[in-house]
Design an enzyme around this catalytic site. Structure first.
Site, short mmCIF file in Angstrom:
data_model
loop_
_atom_site.label_atom_id
_atom_site.label_comp_id
_atom_site.label_asym_id
_atom_site.label_seq_id
_atom_site.Cartn_x
_atom_site.Cartn_y
_atom_site.Cartn_z
N CYS A 114 23.19 -43.35 49.47
CA CYS A 114 22.17 -43.50 48.42
C CYS A 114 22.15 -42.34 47.42
O CYS A 114 21.83 -42.54 46.26
CB CYS A 114 20.79 -43.76 49.01
N CYS B 132 21.89 -47.77 49.65
CA CYS B 132 22.62 -47.07 50.71
C CYS B 132 23.98 -47.70 51.00
O CYS B 132 24.58 -47.42 52.05
CB CYS B 132 21.77 -47.03 51.98
N LYS C 51 14.98 -46.75 61.91
CA LYS C 51 14.55 -46.24 60.61
C LYS C 51 13.80 -47.33 59.87
O LYS C 51 14.36 -48.38 59.56
CB LYS C 51 15.78 -45.79 59.82
N ARG D 146 13.05 -39.04 47.95
CA ARG D 146 13.90 -39.73 46.97
C ARG D 146 13.89 -38.99 45.65
O ARG D 146 14.88 -38.99 44.93
CB ARG D 146 13.44 -41.17 46.82
N LYS E 128 12.33 -42.61 62.87
CA LYS E 128 11.92 -42.09 61.56
C LYS E 128 11.10 -43.12 60.81
O LYS E 128 11.52 -44.28 60.78
CB LYS E 128 13.22 -41.79 60.80
C1 PBG Z 1 19.00 -41.50 53.11
C2 PBG Z 1 17.83 -40.84 53.71
C3 PBG Z 1 16.48 -40.94 53.36
C4 PBG Z 1 15.80 -40.02 54.16
C5 PBG Z 1 16.75 -39.43 54.99
N1 PBG Z 1 17.99 -39.96 54.71
C6 PBG Z 1 15.80 -41.73 52.30
C7 PBG Z 1 15.76 -43.19 52.35
O1 PBG Z 1 16.20 -43.85 53.28
O2 PBG Z 1 15.27 -43.74 51.36
C8 PBG Z 1 14.34 -39.72 54.09
C9 PBG Z 1 13.94 -38.36 54.55
C10 PBG Z 1 12.57 -37.95 54.17
O3 PBG Z 1 11.77 -38.71 53.61
O4 PBG Z 1 12.25 -36.78 54.45
N2 PBG Z 1 19.09 -42.86 53.25
#
Ligand code: PBG
Length: 324
Positions: free
Chosen positions: A119, A127, A192, A202, A245
């Site tokens: 991403c 992604c 996730k 972001r 997460k």
């Molecule tokens: C990449 C990614 C993200 C986060 C970690 N790796 C963003 C998303 O999936 O949009 C978020 C980490 C955070 O909010 O601290 N895909």
């Protein structure tokens, strides 16, 4: 009254003795954002107290983290260029790859983990590779695997795929093993959720999708059984550590997965969780340090072994003072 629970709360000494959950600096993983340039340590507006570092400054930051007893860092990169296929993600001259090899030279004992995702590297901010308006699973796997390999070549200890494509752990395990990187581990973003708590990240990583959202590949926040399914799949495919997460809004999921799975488990205390505490603290509405420690303790109590958190340094400072 025969039973008086307050007897165990009477003095700090007794409370310390019967405490069930403790946090150690060994539990903390510190995320770092790296960009091109020299001598840069630029504040990230959406994450007060966090910075965009150039490679040279990222090394200094890692040194500071190490001095505070933090055993691991987690790297994110802002590339020089983006395209539809995210091809700068596996460029060996990109900032993440450079930082990994420099850290491994200068701080060999620091455990280096990397975010493996497209991403930040795609011009559309999704992604993976877009086909017919959708993120295409199988063609994305090839790029994700190549990216993981480039991080392994640079010296990463663990690669952390966060894309949520199906089959990515197998794809990465295969490419690593076929290239003699069988000792490089995978910390899988196994569970996730498609969360609004990633908002500040972001902005920090310049990775907001230019159309639609991520709910076609990230999980529905309403689902718990699916979390187990994802965790079990990633374990079967060869993950070494599984991650949940975000953290605080999903403590039930951390507990559920902890009870069913044997692997070390990490929780990502994400950008929105951090930013909300910082904002309320700036307003003078809460005691930021206490809320931080209480939040981290809850995540650990729920069952996480590791916590990836922007608070890593702040928490480490408090933990160091406690033991003096
Ligand atoms: C990449 C990614 C993200 C986060 C970690 N790796 C963003 C998303 O999936 O949009 C978020 C980490 C955070 O909010 O601290 N895909």
């Amino acid at each position: 009254m025969k039973i008086r629970p307050r007897r165990l709360r009477r003095t700090p000494g007794i409370r310390n003795m019967v405490r069930e959950t403790t946090i150690s600096t060994n539990d903390l993983v510190y995320p770092i954002f790296i960009k091109h340039g020299k001598g840069l340590k630029d504040p990230i507006p959406s994450l007060p107290g966090q910075f965009h570092f150039s490679v040279d400054m990222a090394i200094k930051e890692a040194e500071e983290a190490m001095d505070l007893g933090i055993p691991a860092i987690f790297l994110f990169g802002l590339p020089a260029s983006k395209d539809a296929a995210g091809s700068s993600s596996y460029d060996e001259n990109e900032v993440v790859q450079q930082t990994i090899s420099l850290i491994k030279k200068k701080l060999p004992d620091m455990t280096v983990m990397t975010d493996v995702c497209l991403c930040e590297y795609t011009d559309h901010g999704h992604c993976g590779i877009i086909k017919n308006g959708q993120v295409d699973n199988d063609s994305t796997l090839e790029v994700i695997a190549k990216t993981a390999l480039s991080h392994a070549k640079a010296g990463a200890d663990f690669v952390g795929p966060s894309d949520m494509m199906d089959g990515r752990i197998s794809a990465i395990r295969d490419i690593l093993d076929n290239n003699q990187y069988q000792d490089v581990g995978i910390i899988a973003y196994a569970v996730k959720y498609a969360s609004a708590f990633y908002g500040p990240f972001r902005e920090a990583a310049d990775s907001t999708p230019q159309f639609g959202d991520r709910s076609g590949y990230q999980m529905d926040p309403a689902n718990a059984l699916e979390a187990l399914k994802e965790a079990i799949m990633d374990i079967d495919e060869g993950a070494d550590i599984i991650m949940i997460k975000p953290a605080l809004p999903y403590l039930d999921i951390i507990r559920l997965v902890r009870e069913e799975c044997l692997l070390p488990m990490a929780a990502y205390h994400v950008s929105g969780e951090y930013a909300m505490i910082k904002a309320a603290e700036e307003k003078g509405w809460v005691d930021g340090s206490r809320i931080m420690m209480e939040s981290l303790t809850s995540i650990k109590r729920a069952g996480a072994n590791l916590i990836i958190t922007y608070f890593a340094k702040d928490a480490a400072k408090i933990l160091q003072n406690n033991t003096k």
